[in-house]
Scaffold this motif. Structure first.
Motif, PDB file in Angstrom:
ATOM      1  N   ARG A 144       0.826  -1.204   0.000  1.00 49.91           N
ATOM      2  CA  ARG A 144       0.000   0.000   0.000  1.00 49.91           C
ATOM      3  C   ARG A 144       0.859   1.251   0.000  1.00 49.91           C
ATOM      4  O   ARG A 144       1.889   1.303   0.681  1.00 49.91           O
ATOM      5  CB  ARG A 144      -0.918   0.033   1.233  1.00 49.91           C
ATOM      6  N   LEU A 153       6.695  -1.299  12.443  1.00 54.10           N
ATOM      7  CA  LEU A 153       5.838  -2.365  11.899  1.00 54.10           C
ATOM      8  C   LEU A 153       4.354  -2.029  12.003  1.00 54.10           C
ATOM      9  O   LEU A 153       3.521  -2.755  11.469  1.00 54.10           O
ATOM     10  CB  LEU A 153       6.105  -3.681  12.632  1.00 54.10           C
ATOM     11  N   LEU A 154       4.016  -0.944  12.690  1.00 51.72           N
ATOM     12  CA  LEU A 154       2.589  -0.618  12.808  1.00 51.72           C
ATOM     13  C   LEU A 154       2.017  -0.162  11.470  1.00 51.72           C
ATOM     14  O   LEU A 154       0.831  -0.346  11.205  1.00 51.72           O
ATOM     15  CB  LEU A 154       2.356   0.470  13.863  1.00 51.72           C
ATOM     16  N   GLU A 262      -5.312  -0.292  15.476  1.00 51.51           N
ATOM     17  CA  GLU A 262      -6.286  -1.228  14.895  1.00 51.51           C
ATOM     18  C   GLU A 262      -5.553  -2.499  14.483  1.00 51.51           C
ATOM     19  O   GLU A 262      -4.814  -2.510  13.509  1.00 51.51           O
ATOM     20  CB  GLU A 262      -6.963  -0.581  13.675  1.00 51.51           C
ATOM     21  N   ILE A 298      -6.579  -9.149   9.671  1.00 55.31           N
ATOM     22  CA  ILE A 298      -5.706  -8.997  10.852  1.00 55.31           C
ATOM     23  C   ILE A 298      -4.311  -8.712  10.315  1.00 55.31           C
ATOM     24  O   ILE A 298      -3.924  -9.270   9.287  1.00 55.31           O
ATOM     25  CB  ILE A 298      -5.670 -10.285  11.722  1.00 55.31           C
TER      26      ILE A 298
HETATM   27  P1  ATP Z   1      -5.681   1.434   8.793  1.00 59.39           P
HETATM   28  O1  ATP Z   1      -6.940   2.211   9.101  1.00 59.39           O
HETATM   29  O2  ATP Z   1      -4.781   1.270   9.970  1.00 59.39           O
HETATM   30  O3  ATP Z   1      -4.975   1.945   7.569  1.00 59.39           O
HETATM   31  P2  ATP Z   1      -7.194  -0.372   7.238  1.00 59.39           P
HETATM   32  O4  ATP Z   1      -8.561  -0.008   7.658  1.00 59.39           O
HETATM   33  O5  ATP Z   1      -6.660   0.174   5.974  1.00 59.39           O
HETATM   34  O6  ATP Z   1      -6.167  -0.031   8.433  1.00 59.39           O
HETATM   35  P3  ATP Z   1      -7.594  -3.063   6.298  1.00 59.39           P
HETATM   36  O7  ATP Z   1      -7.418  -2.630   4.921  1.00 59.39           O
HETATM   37  O8  ATP Z   1      -8.925  -3.538   6.650  1.00 59.39           O
HETATM   38  O9  ATP Z   1      -7.060  -1.949   7.307  1.00 59.39           O
HETATM   39  O10 ATP Z   1      -6.522  -4.176   6.692  1.00 59.39           O
HETATM   40  C1  ATP Z   1      -6.767  -5.223   7.624  1.00 59.39           C
HETATM   41  C2  ATP Z   1      -5.730  -5.230   8.730  1.00 59.39           C
HETATM   42  O11 ATP Z   1      -4.413  -5.179   8.166  1.00 59.39           O
HETATM   43  C3  ATP Z   1      -5.785  -4.029   9.660  1.00 59.39           C
HETATM   44  O12 ATP Z   1      -6.715  -4.249  10.687  1.00 59.39           O
HETATM   45  C4  ATP Z   1      -4.370  -3.977  10.199  1.00 59.39           C
HETATM   46  O13 ATP Z   1      -4.202  -4.892  11.266  1.00 59.39           O
HETATM   47  C5  ATP Z   1      -3.554  -4.433   9.012  1.00 59.39           C
HETATM   48  N1  ATP Z   1      -2.996  -3.296   8.263  1.00 59.39           N
HETATM   49  C6  ATP Z   1      -3.651  -2.435   7.446  1.00 59.39           C
HETATM   50  N2  ATP Z   1      -2.814  -1.528   6.927  1.00 59.39           N
HETATM   51  C7  ATP Z   1      -1.570  -1.820   7.426  1.00 59.39           C
HETATM   52  C8  ATP Z   1      -0.276  -1.264   7.253  1.00 59.39           C
HETATM   53  N3  ATP Z   1      -0.079  -0.223   6.455  1.00 59.39           N
HETATM   54  N4  ATP Z   1       0.751  -1.830   7.927  1.00 59.39           N
HETATM   55  C9  ATP Z   1       0.565  -2.901   8.729  1.00 59.39           C
HETATM   56  N5  ATP Z   1      -0.621  -3.469   8.928  1.00 59.39           N
HETATM   57  C10 ATP Z   1      -1.692  -2.948   8.295  1.00 59.39           C
END
Ligand code: ATP
Ligand code: MG
Length: 419
Positions: A144, A153-154, A262, A298
């Motif tokens: 992304r 890593l967050l 999240e 997740i």
């Molecule tokens: P965020 O609001 O944090 O960008 P998201 O709503 O885009 O998350 P999803 O697309 O539903 O998240 O992705 C599912 C899961 O993948 C999230 O709950 C999170 O745990 C993980 N995730 C999402 N984006 C990232 C990222 N850039 N880096 C690491 N983990 C991620």
């Protein structure tokens, strides 16, 4: 595993330019290596942790009937065009960030989510109401173009996601499964020692209903969560006008406001992708209907970062036992032959008890300070020291990483600790 043989080494200094605690400690300990902002290699030590997290996730996904598969990262433009998501939102036609250059007339995006691919696969296998419900998941790398990737890593530009997709006859069946997934997620986060609050968030593009996020309250998080400590009410700040101290809509107690990470979320997709990909089934009356879908994520790498944010002190990481790279860290202090021999004996005994791959054995000839500092930094749950002192007492010195005092134990008492 002998510590002298480890591929990575710890460093004395914190890495430069890393603001987040998780990146600082994971790099210092040799768990990960940073390639560029938001892009990390997971080193052998880190992969042990990640595999343990994934194992917990797999067990709970399998327990609700999810079947594991693996979809491609390289996704042809035609899939995204069918759902109107090529160039929209995250895949950029012209940006180098997600596009892989290839031959003329061919365009690919690196997968940031897989609803399109799975819906088109499901067309081959779902024809009748007898084929439903079904659910599949993968643990796979996602890409992304995250504008801010400074939280270790967050928030990765490349990161691991567990994505589960489910297929149903109707909304009712979807809602039942949705609740089962919420139950499985609760177990996963419980087992990983994380208190994740089920938080209502906006339905996004596909549904008018709420989606649910699993938020771990932590100041390193990028979300703002309103929540009640008396009951289980929680909402993402994005969808509420409530402020800290306002009355909880469910139980009237004053609500609190904090940052949250999240770690997972669950989405009802309705028939959005089924209609884009013409995914239909014949019901019992021979009538065609669109399949109703759900999608549930997740972030395992985000979880690894979250564990560090939640569990560390000034000396290093304090892994919960289930995610620790090794179950036991045996440390020999002193160079005398007698001490070395006793250390080898301990390593052999622990390996017999836990398996060699679950024991880290520090047989390096390094200073006492260096060895103990490394043990604290790496954060295995139990440290067992052999030294002249323990030899004299005919005992072993056992210290849990999350406790301050060490205890002297006999080999038998130690065995019971791991029983
Ligand atoms: P965020 O609001 O944090 O960008 P998201 O709503 O885009 O998350 P999803 O697309 O539903 O998240 O992705 C599912 C899961 O993948 C999230 O709950 C999170 O745990 C993980 N995730 C999402 N984006 C990232 C990222 N850039 N880096 C690491 N983990 C991620
Ligand atoms: Mg996002």
């Amino acid at each position: 595993m002998r510590q002298s043989k480890l591929f990575s080494k710890t460093t004395k200094q914190l890495p430069e330019g890393e603001e987040s605690k998780n990146a600082q400690l994971l790099i210092k300990g040799g768990f990960v290596n940073k390639s560029s902002a938001g892009v990390y290699s997971i080193l052998p030590l880190g992969l042990r942790v990640l595999n343990k997290i994934n194992q917990v996730i797999r067990e709970e996904m399998n327990a609700i009937g999810g079947e594991e598969l693996l979809m491609p990262s390289l996704i042809n433009k035609k899939y995204w065009e069918q759902s109107n998501r090529w160039g929209v939102d995250v895949i950029y036609k012209t940006s180098e960030k997600r596009k892989v250059e290839s031959e003329k007339d061919f365009d690919y995006g690196l997968g940031w989510t897989h609803e399109e691919v799975i819906a088109s696969i499901a067309k081959h296998f779902i024809n009748s109401y007898k084929d439903l419900p079904k659910s599949v998941y993968q643990i796979q790398t996602k890409f992304r173009a995250e504008p801010r990737a400074q939280a270790g890593l967050l928030r990765g530009r490349e990161f691991l996601m567990k994505d589960l997709y489910s297929f149903h006859r109707d909304e009712k069946e979807l809602n039942e499964f949705y609740q089962q997934v919420i139950g499985a997620y609760k177990k996963i986060f419980d087992r990983l020692c994380l208190k994740a609050r089920v938080t209502e968030a906006s339905g996004g593009a596909f549904t008018k209903e709420y989606t649910h996020e699993f938020q771990v309250l932590n100041h390193a998080g990028e979300d703002t969560v309103l929540y009640c400590e008396k009951c289980d009410w929680a909402q993402n700040k994005e969808i509420t006008s409530l402020e800290h101290g306002d009355q909880c809509p469910k139980c009237n107690a004053p609500v609190k406001m904090d940052r949250g990470i999240e770690v997972g979320n669950v989405f009802r997709l309705g028939t959005k992708f089924a209609s884009d990909f013409n995914l239909q089934y014949l019901d019992a009356n021979g009538k065609k209907n669109f399949v109703v879908m759900g999608s549930y994520g997740i972030g395992p790498t985000r979880l690894m970062g979250t564990l560090v944010e939640e569990y560390h002190d000034e000396k290093g990481i304090i892994w919960p036992e289930i995610a620790a790279p090794f179950r036991a860290h045996a440390v020999v202090l002193g160079d005398s032959e007698k001490v070395q021999k006793e250390g080898e004996k301990l390593y052999k005994n622990l390996s017999g008890l836990l398996g060699e791959s679950e024991v880290l054995f520090d047989e390096r000839s390094a200073s006492v300070g260096e060895k103990l500092n490394d043990a604290d930094l790496l954060g295995c749950s139990v440290r067992i020291v052999v030294s002249e002192k323990t030899l004299a007492a005919k005992k072993l010195e056992v210290k849990k990483r999350n406790e301050s005092a060490a205890q002297l134990m006999t080999a038998n008492q130690l065995k019971k600790l791991f029983a």
